[in-house]
Scaffold this motif. Structure first.
Motif, PDB file in Angstrom:
ATOM      1  N   GLN A 190      90.494  23.769  80.437  1.00 13.17           N
ATOM      2  CA  GLN A 190      89.977  23.591  79.078  1.00 13.17           C
ATOM      3  C   GLN A 190      90.750  22.490  78.353  1.00 13.17           C
ATOM      4  O   GLN A 190      90.160  21.627  77.693  1.00 13.17           O
ATOM      5  CB  GLN A 190      90.087  24.903  78.306  1.00 13.17           C
ATOM      6  N   PHE A 191      92.067  22.493  78.493  1.00 15.15           N
ATOM      7  CA  PHE A 191      92.903  21.474  77.844  1.00 15.15           C
ATOM      8  C   PHE A 191      92.617  20.086  78.413  1.00 15.15           C
ATOM      9  O   PHE A 191      92.486  19.116  77.663  1.00 15.15           O
ATOM     10  CB  PHE A 191      94.378  21.833  78.026  1.00 15.15           C
ATOM     11  N   PHE A 192      92.523  19.978  79.727  1.00 13.76           N
ATOM     12  CA  PHE A 192      92.298  18.675  80.356  1.00 13.76           C
ATOM     13  C   PHE A 192      90.937  18.107  79.964  1.00 13.76           C
ATOM     14  O   PHE A 192      90.809  16.901  79.730  1.00 13.76           O
ATOM     15  CB  PHE A 192      92.402  18.804  81.870  1.00 13.76           C
ATOM     16  N   THR A 193      89.933  18.975  79.879  1.00 11.04           N
ATOM     17  CA  THR A 193      88.597  18.518  79.482  1.00 11.04           C
ATOM     18  C   THR A 193      88.615  17.936  78.075  1.00 11.04           C
ATOM     19  O   THR A 193      88.062  16.865  77.819  1.00 11.04           O
ATOM     20  CB  THR A 193      87.598  19.680  79.551  1.00 11.04           C
ATOM     21  N   GLN A 194      89.254  18.637  77.155  1.00 10.52           N
ATOM     22  CA  GLN A 194      89.314  18.164  75.769  1.00 10.52           C
ATOM     23  C   GLN A 194      90.199  16.926  75.645  1.00 10.52           C
ATOM     24  O   GLN A 194      89.904  16.021  74.864  1.00 10.52           O
ATOM     25  CB  GLN A 194      89.850  19.289  74.874  1.00 10.52           C
ATOM     26  N   ARG A 195      91.252  16.862  76.450  1.00  5.60           N
ATOM     27  CA  ARG A 195      92.178  15.731  76.364  1.00  5.60           C
ATOM     28  C   ARG A 195      91.533  14.442  76.858  1.00  5.60           C
ATOM     29  O   ARG A 195      91.697  13.384  76.239  1.00  5.60           O
ATOM     30  CB  ARG A 195      93.443  16.020  77.174  1.00  5.60           C
ATOM     31  N   GLN A 196      90.814  14.513  77.977  1.00  3.78           N
ATOM     32  CA  GLN A 196      90.173  13.304  78.471  1.00  3.78           C
ATOM     33  C   GLN A 196      89.074  12.834  77.529  1.00  3.78           C
ATOM     34  O   GLN A 196      88.790  11.640  77.426  1.00  3.78           O
ATOM     35  CB  GLN A 196      89.609  13.527  79.877  1.00  3.78           C
ATOM     36  N   LEU A 197      88.486  13.768  76.792  1.00  6.55           N
ATOM     37  CA  LEU A 197      87.489  13.398  75.793  1.00  6.55           C
ATOM     38  C   LEU A 197      88.129  12.645  74.635  1.00  6.55           C
ATOM     39  O   LEU A 197      87.594  11.645  74.147  1.00  6.55           O
ATOM     40  CB  LEU A 197      86.779  14.649  75.285  1.00  6.55           C
ATOM     41  N   MET A 198      89.315  13.101  74.187  1.00  6.00           N
ATOM     42  CA  MET A 198      89.963  12.501  73.027  1.00  6.00           C
ATOM     43  C   MET A 198      90.679  11.200  73.373  1.00  6.00           C
ATOM     44  O   MET A 198      90.771  10.307  72.525  1.00  6.00           O
ATOM     45  CB  MET A 198      90.966  13.489  72.425  1.00  6.00           C
ATOM     46  N   THR A 199      91.206  11.071  74.579  1.00  7.45           N
ATOM     47  CA  THR A 199      91.986   9.882  74.922  1.00  7.45           C
ATOM     48  C   THR A 199      91.156   8.750  75.510  1.00  7.45           C
ATOM     49  O   THR A 199      91.563   7.588  75.440  1.00  7.45           O
ATOM     50  CB  THR A 199      93.092  10.246  75.922  1.00  7.45           C
ATOM     51  N   LYS A 200      89.998   9.070  76.085  1.00  9.61           N
ATOM     52  CA  LYS A 200      89.221   8.042  76.773  1.00  9.61           C
ATOM     53  C   LYS A 200      87.843   7.787  76.167  1.00  9.61           C
ATOM     54  O   LYS A 200      87.347   6.672  76.234  1.00  9.61           O
ATOM     55  CB  LYS A 200      89.027   8.425  78.247  1.00  9.61           C
TER      56      LYS A 200
END
Length: 421
Positions: A190-200
């Protein structure tokens, strides 16, 4: 949780029927009582549901991007009508209507998936209690109770007591180890999904409170799932972990193939397109041609990343066409070369010792020039004639005018009257 799950009991029969049909397929391969047969049946249920939700996922992407673009306008409306809440709401609704944006579209996949999630939870809770439910009869109920995934029963929870776990033919240690690992994987995905959305995949040119909220949710959601996960049966953890992995893969595909304009993902995507054009001399793929076509249609409204892509095509002597293809263009190549020629070059940075040496040399050169200029002036004064005549005889010398007494007229004087002698 059981009370909420009972509210969706109307959908438990379809969900249980789908699981049973998948169990027949996997049971023929792994055995009817195998944990793999029941676990893969739950995974297949997730895949089927997510495939049906793809249209809603597309709407979610469009809505999320539109909300990012509209954030500055929404903030301006809030500042303008901060004392009139009714007018503020009317202007917001008008803005949504004009742009075709629905704020609830970003939540549609989660809302649509919630009934299936709670229905599966209700089914697994009934299996743990030994109750028949939906399409699961007594034989299937006994088979599901004997199914274990890495030693943990499908209906067991992290918070279950020793007696309840023992009744399912398992040990409490195995149940807690398996559930803890699955909870960590669920929260991390869940964290990785949201993080790649916000950073990329976020437009970096738009700085709004919406981005700050998304960053906060990136850290809050995994914690919420971790706390809730200890009350989920193993089968529900399998369901939710599969859902998160599917979402992560779906998000990676969108970032690579349909990035948000102005994001780092768009820069990487256009660089790949430019590299492909350099190798093959054309834009390959319908998706890439569609992207180039959209960039051409923007005209002067292109962002910096899109202008960089157009300039890169110009360096290759190519120009993007309205249909998304590229064609040779001498004008584009000339513009690219001209822009490169007029690019300002920064001087190289000198070391401190070199700057001091240059400064001393400059000071000595100035002193030498001053000394030479002084000697030249003195020689000119010595060579000049002593008796210099005025250039014009009709004009009086400036020295004679200075020697005239104050109050005395310049030029010839009138004779005095005899009586005044």
């Amino acid at each position: 949780m059981d009370t909420i799950a009972s509210l969706f009991s109307f959908i438990t029969t379809p969900v249980s029927w789908v699981i049973v049909q998948f169990h027949k397929i996997y049971g023929a391969l792994f055995g009817d009582d195998s944990g793999w047969a029941w676990g893969l049946s739950i995974v297949s249920l997730v895949v089927l549901i997510r495939i049906c939700l793809i249209p809603l996922f597309v709407k979610q992407i469009k809505s999320t991007r539109n909300m990012q673009v509209l954030q500055p306008k929404m903030k301006a409306i809030q500042e303008r009508y901060k004392n009139d809440k009714q007018r503020q709401s009317e202007e917001m609704m008008k803005l949504y209507k004009e742009t075709g944006t629905n704020p609830l579209s970003s939540c549609l996949p989660i809302l649509a998936q919630s009934p299936f999630f709670f229905a599966l939870y209700h089914v697994l809770s009934s299996i743990a209690s030994g109750k028949k439910i939906g399409a699961i009869n007594q034989d299937l109920l006994d088979s599901a109770r004997q199914a274990h995934i890495f030693g943990a029963p499908l209906a067991a929870k992290f918070t279950d007591s020793v007696e309840k776990v023992t009744s399912l033919d398992a040990s409490l240690t195995d149940v807690r180890i398996v559930t803890a690992i699955m909870i960590v994987l669920m929260s991390a995905s869940q964290f990785f999904t949201q993080r790649q959305l916000m950073t990329k995949n976020v437009d970096l040119t738009v700085k709004t409170p919406y981005m700050q909220q998304q960053k906060m949710l990136m850290y809050i959601f995994p914690v919420i799932f971790a706390v809730m996960g200890i009350n989920f049966p193993v089968g529900v953890l399998v369901y939710w972990l599969t859902t998160n992995v599917w979402t992560m893969g779906q998000q990676m595909y969108v970032i690579n193939q349909n990035p948000t304009p102005g994001s780092k993902a768009q820069d990487a995507y256009l660089q790949r397109v430019l590299k492909s054009v350099t190798s093959h001399g054309e834009v390959r793929g319908r998706t890439r041609r569609k992207m180039v076509k959209a960039i051409v249609a923007k005209g002067s409204d292109r962002n910096d990343i899109e202008r960089k892509f157009i300039a890169g095509l110009g360096k290759l002597g190519l120009a993007a066409q309205e249909d998304g293809t590229v064609a040779k263009s001498e004008a584009a190549a000339a513009d690219a070369e001209g822009g490169q020629a007029h690019k300002r070059q920064q001087p190289k940075r000198q070391t401190k010792a070199k700057r001091q040496t240059t400064g001393h040399a400059t000071a000595e050169a100035k002193d030498t020039e001053s000394a030479a200029a002084g000697s030249k002036t003195s020689l000119e004064k010595q060579d000049a004639p002593q008796d210099s005549k005025p250039k014009s005889a009709g004009k009086p010398a400036s020295g004679s005018s200075r020697q005239a007494k104050s109050g005395q007229r310049k030029g010839p004087q009138r004779p005095k009257h005899p009586s005044k002698k």
